[in-house]
Design a protein around this motif. Structure first.
Motif, mmCIF file in Angstrom:
data_model
loop_
_atom_site.group_PDB
_atom_site.id
_atom_site.type_symbol
_atom_site.label_atom_id
_atom_site.label_comp_id
_atom_site.label_asym_id
_atom_site.label_seq_id
_atom_site.Cartn_x
_atom_site.Cartn_y
_atom_site.Cartn_z
ATOM 1 N N GLN A 48 53.359 29.890 55.645
ATOM 2 C CA GLN A 48 52.856 28.605 56.126
ATOM 3 C C GLN A 48 51.847 28.057 55.129
ATOM 4 O O GLN A 48 50.912 28.754 54.723
ATOM 5 N N ASP A 49 52.031 26.798 54.707
ATOM 6 C CA ASP A 49 51.112 26.217 53.735
ATOM 7 C C ASP A 49 49.896 25.607 54.424
ATOM 8 O O ASP A 49 49.728 25.700 55.648
ATOM 9 N N GLU A 86 53.112 23.587 57.293
ATOM 10 C CA GLU A 86 54.551 23.576 57.051
ATOM 11 C C GLU A 86 54.994 24.935 56.503
ATOM 12 O O GLU A 86 54.271 25.577 55.741
ATOM 13 N N PHE A 87 56.198 25.349 56.894
ATOM 14 C CA PHE A 87 56.734 26.599 56.370
ATOM 15 C C PHE A 87 57.463 26.340 55.054
ATOM 16 O O PHE A 87 58.310 25.451 54.965
ATOM 17 N N VAL A 88 57.107 27.109 54.044
ATOM 18 C CA VAL A 88 57.735 27.000 52.731
ATOM 19 C C VAL A 88 58.147 28.396 52.287
ATOM 20 O O VAL A 88 57.634 29.405 52.784
ATOM 21 N N TYR A 89 59.092 28.455 51.357
ATOM 22 C CA TYR A 89 59.518 29.741 50.812
ATOM 23 C C TYR A 89 58.912 29.935 49.430
ATOM 24 O O TYR A 89 58.933 29.022 48.597
ATOM 25 N N ASP A 127 57.364 37.591 55.867
ATOM 26 C CA ASP A 127 58.384 37.372 56.889
ATOM 27 C C ASP A 127 59.495 36.460 56.370
ATOM 28 O O ASP A 127 59.353 35.786 55.350
ATOM 29 N N GLY A 128 60.609 36.474 57.100
ATOM 30 C CA GLY A 128 61.725 35.594 56.756
ATOM 31 C C GLY A 128 62.447 35.976 55.484
ATOM 32 O O GLY A 128 63.011 35.124 54.803
ATOM 33 N N VAL A 129 62.456 37.274 55.152
ATOM 34 C CA VAL A 129 63.121 37.738 53.931
ATOM 35 C C VAL A 129 64.614 37.887 54.215
ATOM 36 O O VAL A 129 65.020 38.632 55.108
#
Length: 255
Positions: A145-146, A150-153, A186-188
């Protein structure tokens, strides 16, 4: 001691396979051609069987598969945690721009000349020690989360010994990775099987652990048939599945 590079040649043209293999075998003896195969399916099968394969010389237009089979294969290889290097070998230059989106070492146009091949191989020799090994650094793309919520990769390198556990997320095809400093990536987008191949040990259908950080097994509070893993430098505890307990105890005795 000479550092040997185990490679596969993937090309549907027998003459092209033979010519490249002959160039490597006669003038670049530190490159071992494990196999020269006609399609990506056979290449993938060999890679599954032999984890020491370091790189691929890969044709793009493979008639028995598709005009861009090699390119699609290389893009899929980018999902691996430890990726082989790729040198594209193609009779056409039209795919060059798109091919570099898969981050190959280089793109050589057929017929391959000795000078171009020698330059590419020298680059590989110089940079081969920078590649992550199974006990070294791992390239991980994860969600964060920035500052704006917002969620960014993002992608970062993590040392093998910094990882405490890997846990499968419920209902989605991703995992979370717990580090020894308490951070969780997370989210890998990967599978437990990929991480198990990197040396992590499965203790539950959802959990893998780094055995180097395991302190002991212990019963869950109030029970004597359900066990958890305790870690050396973390208060975290993870469940051990009953189907994994016996093998886990065997591994603990080896530590």
């Amino acid at each position: 001691m000479v550092n040997r590079h185990r490679v596969i040649i993937v090309d549907d043209e027998p003459l092209a396979r033979d010519e490249l293999g002959a160039m490597l075998n006669s003038q670049h003896l530190d490159f071992d051609v494990v196999a020269a195969v006609e399609n990506t399916a056979k290449a993938w099968e060999l890679m599954q069987e032999d984890e020491s394969i370091e790189g691929l010389f890969l044709d793009i237009d493979i008639q028995t598969e598709s005009k861009r089979a090699g390119l699609d294969f290389a893009l899929n290889l980018n999902r691996l945690l430890v990726k082989p290097w790729v040198v594209f070998i193609s009779g056409y230059s039209e795919y060059a721009v798109e091919a570099f989106q898969s981050f190959p070492v280089n793109y050589l146009v057929k017929p391959v000349d000795q000078g171009s091949l020698a330059s590419v191989l020298q680059w590989i020799r110089i940079h081969s020690e920078d590649r992550p090994k199974k006990t070294g650094r791992i390239n991980i793309r994860h969600r964060r989360q920035d500052a704006h919520g917002e969620f960014v990769y993002i992608t970062e390198w993590v040392n093998h010994d910094e990882i405490l556990y890997i846990q499968k997320n419920a209902g989605v095809g991703t995992v979370k990775i717990g580090l020894i400093d308490g951070e969780v990536l997370d989210g890998v987008n990967s599978t437990l099987k990929e991480w198990e191949a990197l040396g992590f040990f499965q203790i539950h259908r959802r959990n893998l652990v780094n055995l180097a950080h395991v302190r002991r097994e212990m019963p869950r509070v109030g029970e004597n048939t359900v066990y958890k893993v305790g870690f050396k430098n973390s208060p975290l505890e993870l469940d051990i599945g009953p189907d994994y307990l016996l093998l886990f105890r065997v591994e603990l005795r080896k530590l």
